[in-house]
Each structure stands twice: as C-alpha cells, then as structure tokens.
Design an enzyme around this catalytic site. Structure first.
Site, PDB file in Angstrom:
ATOM      1  CB  CYS A  20     -14.189   1.234   0.737  1.00 19.70           C
ATOM      2  SG  CYS A  20     -13.616   2.860   0.628  1.00 19.70           S
ATOM      3  CG  HIS A  48      -8.598  -0.102  -2.498  1.00 18.23           C
ATOM      4  ND1 HIS A  48      -7.578  -1.167  -2.234  1.00 18.23           N
ATOM      5  CD2 HIS A  48      -9.357   0.396  -1.421  1.00 18.23           C
ATOM      6  CE1 HIS A  48      -7.804  -1.142  -0.729  1.00 18.23           C
ATOM      7  NE2 HIS A  48      -8.637  -0.243  -0.282  1.00 18.23           N
ATOM      8  CD  GLN A 103     -12.788  -1.835   0.016  1.00 14.28           C
ATOM      9  OE1 GLN A 103     -11.721  -1.655   0.834  1.00 14.28           O
ATOM     10  NE2 GLN A 103     -13.952  -1.949   0.438  1.00 14.28           N
ATOM     11  NE  ARG A 150     -10.832  -4.966   1.039  1.00 13.75           N
ATOM     12  CZ  ARG A 150      -9.709  -4.125   1.677  1.00 13.75           C
ATOM     13  NH1 ARG A 150      -9.974  -3.040   2.406  1.00 13.75           N
ATOM     14  NH2 ARG A 150      -8.626  -4.296   0.904  1.00 13.75           N
ATOM     15  NE  ARG A 162      -3.988   0.810   2.260  1.00 14.51           N
ATOM     16  CZ  ARG A 162      -5.004   1.108   2.650  1.00 14.51           C
ATOM     17  NH1 ARG A 162      -5.304   1.689   3.774  1.00 14.51           N
ATOM     18  NH2 ARG A 162      -6.028   0.296   2.275  1.00 14.51           N
ATOM     19  CG  ASP A 214     -13.417   6.489  -0.626  1.00 15.63           C
ATOM     20  OD1 ASP A 214     -13.451   6.221   0.674  1.00 15.63           O
ATOM     21  OD2 ASP A 214     -12.643   6.875  -1.303  1.00 15.63           O
TER      22      ASP A 214
HETATM   23  N1   CP Z   1     -10.929   0.097   3.059  1.00 14.80           N
HETATM   24  C1   CP Z   1      -9.973   0.114   3.307  1.00 14.80           C
HETATM   25  O1   CP Z   1      -9.037  -0.125   2.427  1.00 14.80           O
HETATM   26  O2   CP Z   1      -9.660   0.226   4.761  1.00 14.80           O
HETATM   27  P1   CP Z   1      -8.131   0.516   5.398  1.00 14.80           P
HETATM   28  O3   CP Z   1      -7.877   1.956   4.758  1.00 14.80           O
HETATM   29  O4   CP Z   1      -8.904   0.609   6.953  1.00 14.80           O
HETATM   30  O5   CP Z   1      -7.179  -0.741   4.958  1.00 14.80           O
HETATM   31  N1  NVA Z   2      -9.881   6.869  -1.132  1.00 20.97           N
HETATM   32  C1  NVA Z   2      -9.580   6.595   0.134  1.00 20.97           C
HETATM   33  C2  NVA Z   2      -9.734   5.204   0.356  1.00 20.97           C
HETATM   34  C3  NVA Z   2      -9.547   4.439   1.739  1.00 20.97           C
HETATM   35  C4  NVA Z   2      -9.789   2.978   1.734  1.00 20.97           C
HETATM   36  C5  NVA Z   2      -8.087   6.987   0.426  1.00 20.97           C
HETATM   37  O1  NVA Z   2      -7.350   6.588  -0.373  1.00 20.97           O
HETATM   38  O2  NVA Z   2      -7.745   7.354   1.556  1.00 20.97           O
END
Ligand code: CP
Ligand code: NVA
Length: 314
Positions: free
Chosen positions: A265, A127, A130, A293, A100, A224
C-alpha cells in the site's frame, strides 16, 4: 448505505460497482466532472498521509468539487468540542467527510452523528479505500476470473491485514494472512468477520504463521510497513525482530506462482518489510496501486453521494 466506515460495510455488489466505475475513471478521469459541482468535501486527518490525502483532493477536483483539508489539531475537538457536535457542524457545510485517525470508534461516532457520507481514510483497525485500489489493480492484472488464485499478505497483523481479509472474503477469494501470531496476529474480530463473509461468498480464509507456506504458489504477495502510524517506538526493536522472517525477499517471491505480482500500500521501507529488488523489480505493481487510490476514491465519492450503494447484508 450512507458511510464507508469499514471494509465490511460494503457488499460484493457494491465492490463490483465501485471497481467498474473506478475502471472508467482510470480511462476517462473527467467523465463525471459535474457530480460534485459547487459542493465541498472535508478531509480531516490526525495522522500523516501522502496518497490518501492527494488521491482524495484530486478525486474531488475530478468530480468538479472543492475540498477543505483539515489537519489534526486544527479543529476545536482538540479543545474539548465533542465528535458528535463536530459531525453536525461539518454536515452543514460539506457533501462528504473523509477522515483518517487512530480509533475506529471515533470514525463510527462521526458516521452516526453526520447527515453526510463519512469515509474512513484509515484507522488503526481498517483501511477500506486502500483495498478498492488493490482490487482495481488485481482486476487489471488478472481479470475477473480469480478461481485457483491465492492472495497472500505477509507481515504485521494490522489494519491492512484486516482489510485484506475482509475484501478478499467479499470477493470470494482464497486469502492467506501470515503473521508471527501473538501480539502481531490480526484481531480475532477481523478474522471472525472475514470468516462470516466467506461463509456466504465461498471465499477461503487461511491464517498462518509460516511465511513460506503462505507465499507458495500465491498470485499476489502483499506486505505493509512493520511500524504503523501510532505504534509505540519503544516496541520497534522487538517488532522488527519478530517480523524479520516475513520480509518479502527475492527468495520469498521465488516461491510464488510464475505470474505473481508484488503489492504494497506504501509507504515502503526497503530493507525492512520488502527488499529493494522486489519493490523496484518487474513484478511490482505498487505504482499502479497508488494511481488507483484516486480512481477508487473518486468512485466511492461519486456513488456514496448519489446513494447508489446498498451495503453489506451478510
Ligand atoms: N497507502 C496509504 O494510505 O498511503 P498514505 O499513508 O500516504 O495516505
Ligand atoms: N499500516 C500502515 C498503513 C499505512 C498506509 C499504518 O497504519 O501506518
């Protein structure tokens, strides 16, 4: 297919296989509990995470493996070691790498220079893991026949909007994304990629700016956070103002179809992108999404390490 770097790396058949396996892992979590026996999965994150980290670590454990969690500046990358060298080193120790971070190009570079599967656990652009959880949840609620259904995302045109478009295109769905446009529109590259896939799968893609038109008769209303990880704080006030009309309120939810669900999400900000009555109401499936997830990351690890996925040939 070695890596899952982008949602568009998957073929429709790959998604079907992953969703079937995830459904099995939802019922029998330990049915493949030797698949990663004596193997290690590295999880490297330069952004915070609750779900993706925990889902990844528990997925590895359910497959009989062990995981090493590496936080942002723990690696020598921070002191100038290259991504390519890091990729070669991790490939010598681990069976897979979940990453990530901010830049999609860094994830691509890890993929190119690794001999092990690299899985995108969120970038600024995408993502993919997700979206498998979203569709695992959608399948549970609506079954496999999605004809006549509309799948709507409202809010910021961010990584989630891009992934929503791409996965909807792969599923042959009627997908709608409504944003304020301009700086908050989804990237043209993501829209073009989704349109290209849609031309092969008969999906219908609509990019709108009107949240009410987008919500009308939708089976899913998705949103989101408005401030994503890495978004400059200096832009908060302007962004929240522009996005205010896209909040998922009970009024917006009332425009959807009778059996519609609310999806997010997470993490959520009640009173910003979604009203508490909606996310905590009886049409919300957010906890089931979060549960999936684990089942879907477990399915991704299982099939990628075995080399079962063909990849997108569209
Ligand atoms: N939905 C999601 O990716 O959550 P986190 O940022 O907590 O991993
Ligand atoms: N758009 C958000 C998604 C988090 C799961 C971010 O990138 O922070």
């Amino acid at each position: 297919m070695k890596d899952l770097l982008r949602t568009s790396d998957l073929s429709t058949d790959d998604v079907e296989l992953l969703l079937d396996t995830a459904a099995e892992f939802a019922i029998k979590p330990f049915s493949a509990n030797t698949a990663l026996a004596n193997r290690t999965v590295a999880i490297y994150m330069t952004k915070p995470s609750t779900r993706t980290r925990l889902a990844s670590e528990t997925a590895v454990a359910h497959l009989g493996g062990n995981s090493i969690f590496i936080r942002g500046d723990d690696l020598q990358i921070g002191r100038g070691e290259t991504i390519a060298d890091t990729a070669r080193i991790i490939s010598g120790y681990a069976a897979a790498l979940i990453i990530r971070t901010f830049k999609q190009s860094d994830v691509d570079e890890l993929g190119i220079n690794s001999t092990i599967p690299v899985i995108n656990g969120l970038t600024d652009d995408d993502h993919p893991t997700q979206l498998l959880a979203e569709w695992a949840t959608i399948r549970e609620v609506f079954g496999n026949d999605i004809s006549g259904r509309k799948f709507t995302y409202v809010g910021d045109g961010n990584n989630m909007a891009h992934a929503w478009l791409t996965m909807g295109a792969l599923m042959g769905a009627h997908v709608v994304v409504a944003t304020p446009g301009g700086a908050y529109a989804p990237s043209q590259a993501a829209v073009d990629s989704a349109l290209h896939i849609a031309s092969k799968t008969n999906a219908q893609i609509e990019i709108l700016t009107d949240p009410e038109a987008a919500a009308k008769d939708a089976s899913v209303l998705y949103t989101d956070v408005w401030m994503s990880m890495g978004d400059p704080e200096s832009e908060r006030a302007a962004k929240l103002k522009a996005l205010a009309p896209y909040a998922v309120t009970p009024q917006l939810m009332n425009l959807t179809s009778r059996d519609a669900i609310f999806m997010h999400c997470l993490p959520a900000h009640r009173g910003e992108e979604v009203a508490a009555e909606v996310i905590d109401g009886d049409r919300s499936v957010v906890w089931r999404e979060a549960y999936h997830r684990r089942t879907t990351i477990q399915a991704i690890l299982y099939h990628l390490v075995r080399g079962d996925l063909s990849g997108n040939t569209y």
